[in-house]
Scaffold this motif. Structure first.
Motif, PDB file in Angstrom:
ATOM      1  N   UNK A 133     -14.479  -6.829   3.018  1.00  0.00           N
ATOM      2  CA  UNK A 133     -13.516  -6.081   2.217  1.00  0.00           C
ATOM      3  C   UNK A 133     -12.201  -6.851   2.116  1.00  0.00           C
ATOM      4  N   UNK A 134     -11.410  -6.541   1.083  1.00  0.00           N
ATOM      5  CA  UNK A 134     -10.062  -7.105   0.952  1.00  0.00           C
ATOM      6  C   UNK A 134      -9.060  -5.998   1.305  1.00  0.00           C
ATOM      7  N   UNK A 135      -8.208  -6.309   2.267  1.00  0.00           N
ATOM      8  CA  UNK A 135      -7.204  -5.352   2.738  1.00  0.00           C
ATOM      9  C   UNK A 135      -5.804  -5.905   2.516  1.00  0.00           C
ATOM     10  N   UNK A 136      -4.864  -5.024   2.149  1.00  0.00           N
ATOM     11  CA  UNK A 136      -3.442  -5.357   2.177  1.00  0.00           C
ATOM     12  C   UNK A 136      -2.856  -4.749   3.451  1.00  0.00           C
ATOM     13  N   UNK A 137      -2.129  -5.575   4.207  1.00  0.00           N
ATOM     14  CA  UNK A 137      -1.532  -5.132   5.471  1.00  0.00           C
ATOM     15  C   UNK A 137      -0.027  -5.382   5.401  1.00  0.00           C
ATOM     16  N   UNK A 138       0.778  -4.350   5.617  1.00  0.00           N
ATOM     17  CA  UNK A 138       2.232  -4.496   5.477  1.00  0.00           C
ATOM     18  C   UNK A 138       2.847  -5.107   6.727  1.00  0.00           C
ATOM     19  N   UNK A 139       3.762  -6.044   6.507  1.00  0.00           N
ATOM     20  CA  UNK A 139       4.495  -6.702   7.591  1.00  0.00           C
ATOM     21  C   UNK A 139       5.968  -6.769   7.247  1.00  0.00           C
ATOM     22  N   UNK A 144      -2.497   2.970  -3.965  1.00  0.00           N
ATOM     23  CA  UNK A 144      -1.892   3.455  -2.726  1.00  0.00           C
ATOM     24  C   UNK A 144      -0.547   2.814  -2.478  1.00  0.00           C
ATOM     25  N   UNK A 145       0.078   3.175  -1.354  1.00  0.00           N
ATOM     26  CA  UNK A 145       1.384   2.639  -0.970  1.00  0.00           C
ATOM     27  C   UNK A 145       1.351   2.210   0.487  1.00  0.00           C
ATOM     28  N   UNK A 146       2.220   1.267   0.819  1.00  0.00           N
ATOM     29  CA  UNK A 146       2.392   0.811   2.198  1.00  0.00           C
ATOM     30  C   UNK A 146       3.873   0.917   2.531  1.00  0.00           C
ATOM     31  N   UNK A 147       4.233   1.934   3.302  1.00  0.00           N
ATOM     32  CA  UNK A 147       5.649   2.243   3.534  1.00  0.00           C
ATOM     33  C   UNK A 147       6.128   1.955   4.948  1.00  0.00           C
ATOM     34  N   UNK A 148       5.232   1.518   5.826  1.00  0.00           N
ATOM     35  CA  UNK A 148       5.626   1.210   7.202  1.00  0.00           C
ATOM     36  C   UNK A 148       4.857  -0.013   7.679  1.00  0.00           C
ATOM     37  N   UNK A 149       5.462  -0.774   8.561  1.00  0.00           N
ATOM     38  CA  UNK A 149       4.828  -1.983   9.079  1.00  0.00           C
ATOM     39  C   UNK A 149       3.516  -1.639   9.782  1.00  0.00           C
TER      40      UNK A 149
END
Length: 373
Positions: free
Chosen positions: A44-50, A107-112
């Motif tokens: 799978x392809x994942x986006x991970x927030x940093x 979707x959204x990524x709002x926290x690390x």
């Protein structure tokens, strides 16, 4: 707008807040018909927030803007169940909205540390697929960055937002006596004696028609969405973008800013707001301030000054109005104190609401236990 390696991105100088990427999940592995073996699923392809990630880093590090997950392992005599393909993880900034190419939000990524699945791997070959593998999900996605800050500075060009940010924080935005000095968002931290830090975003100046994407338009307004509170900065002497545009008084400026926010997204007017009246060092500033305060106390009596289509349906309720001068420093410390007070009040209100919810859940749980017994 700039085109680069098949990707389209918009940018202010080196600041990028919009980027398109191609993502593809891995193909599944082949099944083994003779023994009924199943191929491994594709990765799978994942986006991970940093915290430290930026869209510029992604653009520079991966020029092709293509992110592909691994293929699942084929089924074999030694391993009838094939191993899953390797996942692909892409580090993205905090505050990202991920959208399909048609504009639908994924979707959204709002926290690390948050993760978002953007392309699922294909199923491995099995009896259901005649032991043939399935291809992974593939699509073009758009990453849309909205800055997250405690306070957002809102104002027309040359109102003194950049000067104000430099006075209340350690940020060093470009400052000049012409409009549109700020062409990219600038973040600063207000430091207090007790080590409390409050983030303030200086955003590109609005113009009339920003809600319809004129000037910086949506590039500015989308960042306002993620700020907890608004700080309107207004020139006490009024504003005129050019000799071809109409001069606006400070009161008209406030109403027009309110209208632009309202037309873009009405919910923005529900945010807590402060008003900083800048350039109080100018001649006639005190007389202009006296007139402005009368107008703000009874705005309905002065709405005839604007054309009907420019009058907001609702006016902003300012928690505090603070006269300042970024040139002399007048009112700056008072403004910082009001910002702190407003942020602390909102935090306390949020905590109180959280405590009430927890108490309600506890009471509901206890009542359920009593009823069962």
């Amino acid at each position: 707008m700039v085109r680069c390696g098949g990707a389209v991105l918009r940018k202010y100088g080196n600041f990028i807040d919009d980027l398109r990427l191609y993502v593809r999940g891995g193909t599944g592995g082949m099944g083994y018909p003779r023994l009924g073996g199943e191929g491994g699923r594709g990765g799978d392809v994942w986006f991970v927030s940093q915290e430290r990630a930026t869209l510029k880093t992604i653009r520079d590090r991966y020029p092709q803007k293509r992110f592909l997950a691994g293929t699942g392992a084929n089924s074999s005599v030694k391993a009838l169940k094939g191993k899953k393909g390797k996942d692909c993880e892409v580090h993205v900034p905090v505050g990202i909205s991920v959208l399909c190419d048609d504009g639908k939000q994924i979707g959204e990524l709002n926290a690390a540390g948050e993760r978002l699945l953007v392309a699922r791997g294909g199923l491995g070959g099995s009896l259901a697929t005649n032991f043939m593998p399935c291809k992974g999900q593939r699509r073009i996605v758009r990453l849309d960055l909205k800055l997250i800050a405690d306070v957002g500075l809102v104002g027309f060009p040359n109102a003194g937002k950049s000067s104000l940010l430099s006075k209340i924080s350690h940020a060093k935005p470009e400052i000049a006596n012409y409009a549109f000095t700020t062409v990219q968002p600038e973040l600063g931290k207000v430091m207090y004696a007790d080590y409390k830090q409050i983030s303030v975003a200086d955003l590109p100046g609005l113009i009339e028609g920003a809600h319809a994407n004129k000037g910086m338009g949506h590039k500015f307004l989308k960042h306002v969405e993620r700020t907890k509170q608004l700080l309107l900065v207004v020139d006490i002497s009024g504003f005129q973008l050019s000799i071809k545009t109409r001069f606006r008084t400070a009161f008209e400026t406030i109403l027009l800013l309110t209208k632009e926010l309202e037309l873009y997204k009405e919910e923005l007017l529900t945010k807590p707001a402060l008003l900083a009246i800048n350039k109080m060092d100018l001649p006639c500033a005190k007389d202009n301030l006296s007139e402005l305060m009368k107008q703000l106390q009874n705005p309905q009596d002065f709405l005839h000054l604007l054309q009907e289509e420019m009058i907001p349906a609702n006016t902003l309720e300012f928690k505090d109005i603070i006269p300042i001068s970024t040139y002399t420093g007048e009112g700056i410390e008072e403004l910082k104190a009001h910002i702190r007070k407003s942020i602390d009040e909102e935090a306390e209100q949020e905590n109180e609401e959280y405590r009430k919810k927890k108490l309600l859940l506890l009471q509901t749980s206890e009542e359920g236990q009593v009823n069962r017994s």
